[in-house]
Write a protein that holds these residues in place. Sequence first.
Motif, short mmCIF file in Angstrom:
data_model
loop_
_atom_site.label_atom_id
_atom_site.label_comp_id
_atom_site.label_asym_id
_atom_site.label_seq_id
_atom_site.Cartn_x
_atom_site.Cartn_y
_atom_site.Cartn_z
N GLY A 109 46.15 66.85 57.84
CA GLY A 109 45.79 68.00 58.65
C GLY A 109 45.05 67.69 59.93
O GLY A 109 44.55 68.60 60.60
N HIS A 110 44.98 66.41 60.30
CA HIS A 110 44.26 66.02 61.52
C HIS A 110 45.20 65.46 62.60
O HIS A 110 44.73 64.94 63.62
CB HIS A 110 43.20 64.97 61.20
N GLY A 111 46.50 65.52 62.36
CA GLY A 111 47.45 65.01 63.34
C GLY A 111 47.68 63.51 63.26
O GLY A 111 48.29 62.92 64.16
N TYR A 112 47.23 62.86 62.18
CA TYR A 112 47.35 61.41 62.09
C TYR A 112 48.79 60.96 61.85
O TYR A 112 49.17 59.87 62.28
CB TYR A 112 46.43 60.87 61.00
N SER A 113 49.58 61.79 61.16
CA SER A 113 50.99 61.45 60.99
C SER A 113 51.69 61.37 62.35
O SER A 113 52.46 60.46 62.61
CB SER A 113 51.70 62.48 60.10
N ASN A 114 51.39 62.34 63.21
CA ASN A 114 51.94 62.32 64.56
C ASN A 114 51.46 61.10 65.33
O ASN A 114 52.24 60.47 66.06
CB ASN A 114 51.52 63.59 65.32
N LEU A 115 50.18 60.78 65.18
CA LEU A 115 49.60 59.63 65.88
C LEU A 115 50.33 58.35 65.48
O LEU A 115 50.71 57.55 66.35
CB LEU A 115 48.11 59.52 65.53
N LEU A 116 50.54 58.16 64.19
CA LEU A 116 51.20 56.95 63.69
C LEU A 116 52.68 56.92 64.09
O LEU A 116 53.18 55.89 64.55
CB LEU A 116 51.06 56.88 62.18
N LEU A 117 53.38 58.04 63.91
CA LEU A 117 54.80 58.07 64.24
C LEU A 117 55.03 57.90 65.74
O LEU A 117 55.94 57.18 66.16
CB LEU A 117 55.42 59.38 63.76
N ASP A 118 54.18 58.53 66.56
CA ASP A 118 54.32 58.39 68.01
C ASP A 118 54.10 56.94 68.45
O ASP A 118 54.77 56.44 69.36
CB ASP A 118 53.34 59.32 68.73
N ALA A 119 53.17 56.25 67.78
CA ALA A 119 52.93 54.83 68.09
C ALA A 119 54.16 54.00 67.74
O ALA A 119 54.54 53.09 68.47
CB ALA A 119 51.71 54.33 67.34
#
Length: 251
Positions: A87-97
């Motif tokens: 719920g903190h956007g970390y999945s997006n952070l990892l996938l975008d990287a």
Amino acid sequence: MELVKLTHENMEKEHICCAISNNKDIQVMSKKNWLKDRLDEGLVFLKGNVRGKCFIEYIPAEYAWVPVEAEGYMYIDCLWVSGQFKGHGYSNLLLDACIRDSKAKGKKGLVILSSKKKMGFLSDPKYMEHKGFQTADTAEPYFELMYLPFEEDAALPRFRDSVGRQEDMPEGFVLYYTNQCPFTAKYVPILEEMAKARNAAFQSVHIQTREDAQNAPSPFTTFSLFYDGQFVTHEILSEKKFDKILTDKGV
């Protein structure tokens, strides 16, 4: 959140995110040994600078331990964010990287294993669709090969012909597994002992090479259980869950 990339130099001191912290634990040892051999093949293990499940692991598809044809793509072994980190956007952070890195390396796109509906150990299909992934291929009973192309004319990834090929399996239980997931080091011996105690026919096939993994009968080579040649589950089983399966099969 700061992201940390595993290297040969920091492997020993870094936590591998799967809720196991002791380097002397057999689960940690098996996973880290598997990772060490893959780093030189281009595997990337990127994690949050936290002690918990917040990481992405990916590798050039030609070197992935899965039966897929996806030349020029990057294959995501695992994208896992759970517990307090959701719920903190970390999945997006990892996938975008991963996307940025893969584009910089000239890849055609990304590939990941999912399912018709959300299931344990497989990527969430709704999340992947939200991020632009599409289904490229399917395999019974519920596997979905999803991809995110970076080029309009990128070739469609697909499962290899070995997927679903079960005619040569012996009767009883056959378990295919690798050390890609640390939990197999703990649970496979437990399942073997349980089957032995119940006089159940049980054969474990420890996949130890990329070539064997790429010609496996199941898309999920980390753990796939069959009974009399029929697929049972890809979920790494606890004692309680395997006991129920043994009972259901009448053994």
